[in-house]
Design an enzyme around this catalytic site. Structure first.
Site, short mmCIF file in Angstrom:
data_model
loop_
_atom_site.label_atom_id
_atom_site.label_comp_id
_atom_site.label_asym_id
_atom_site.label_seq_id
_atom_site.Cartn_x
_atom_site.Cartn_y
_atom_site.Cartn_z
N HIS A 9 0.85 -1.18 0.00
CA HIS A 9 0.00 0.00 0.00
C HIS A 9 0.89 1.24 0.00
CE1 HIS A 9 -3.97 -1.83 1.66
NE2 HIS A 9 -3.34 -2.68 0.88
N GLU B 37 0.81 3.91 1.69
CA GLU B 37 1.17 4.36 3.03
C GLU B 37 2.34 3.56 3.59
OE1 GLU B 37 -1.89 3.53 1.86
OE2 GLU B 37 -3.42 4.17 3.27
N CYS C 283 -6.69 1.91 5.36
CA CYS C 283 -7.32 0.65 5.76
C CYS C 283 -6.84 0.27 7.15
CB CYS C 283 -6.95 -0.44 4.74
SG CYS C 283 -5.23 -0.98 4.85
N CYS D 121 -2.94 -0.22 7.38
CA CYS D 121 -2.19 1.03 7.31
C CYS D 121 -2.42 1.90 8.55
CB CYS D 121 -2.52 1.78 6.04
SG CYS D 121 -1.95 0.89 4.56
#
Length: 154
Positions: free
Chosen positions: A52, A54, A82, A85
């Protein structure tokens, strides 16, 4: 303190992701008014669910600083993080999160669940959402609209 210029950079990173058939999410880590790390999603390109935007940016920031404690850093991201993260934000001790679009289906910073609610864990993250939300949401909407359209044509 929120600065739109950093969200604009995150948005540009997200647009680059869309061009590579990645879910368009961009993330920027800022310390003392300077970008120390930035990334877009790389799940498809690296075939790895952990890639991801992040997480990649947080990893880059820790390497740049030589320290996993990011307590003097802020994260700008185009989509509400999410659960994975959001947990990383607690664990890296990030100071503040500024996000664009809300994620009603999977957001973990207030929309679906709130992992970053004050007092829940040993570290509190300042959270502010809805920055450039129309632009961020439109990019995601268009990306998934195109994915559905091409799926039906195949």
């Amino acid at each position: 303190m929120y600065e739109e210029r950093f969200m604009q950079i995150a948005l540009a990173l997200a647009k680059e992701c869309a061009e590579c058939d990645e879910v368009p999410v961009g993330a920027v880590v800022v310390k003392d008014g300077e970008i120390i790390a930035q990334s877009g999603n790389a799940k498809e390109r690296e075939n790895n669910a952990l890639k991801h935007a992040e997480l990649i940016a947080l990893d880059q920031a820790a390497k740049a600083l030589g320290n996993w404690w990011l307590e003097d850093c802020d994260l700008y991201v185009t989509l509400e993080p999410c659960p994975m993260c959001a947990g990383a934000l607690v664990n890296t001790r990030i100071r503040a999160l500024y996000f664009g679009a809300y994620d009603e289906k999977g957001g973990a910073c207030g929309s679906k669940v709130d992992i970053l609610q004050k007092g829940l864990f040993n570290h509190d993250v300042e959270v502010s959402g809805g920055h450039l939300k129309e632009e961020c949401a439109a990019l995601l909407t268009e990306f998934f609209r195109n994915k559905r359209k091409h799926k039906h044509c195949s």
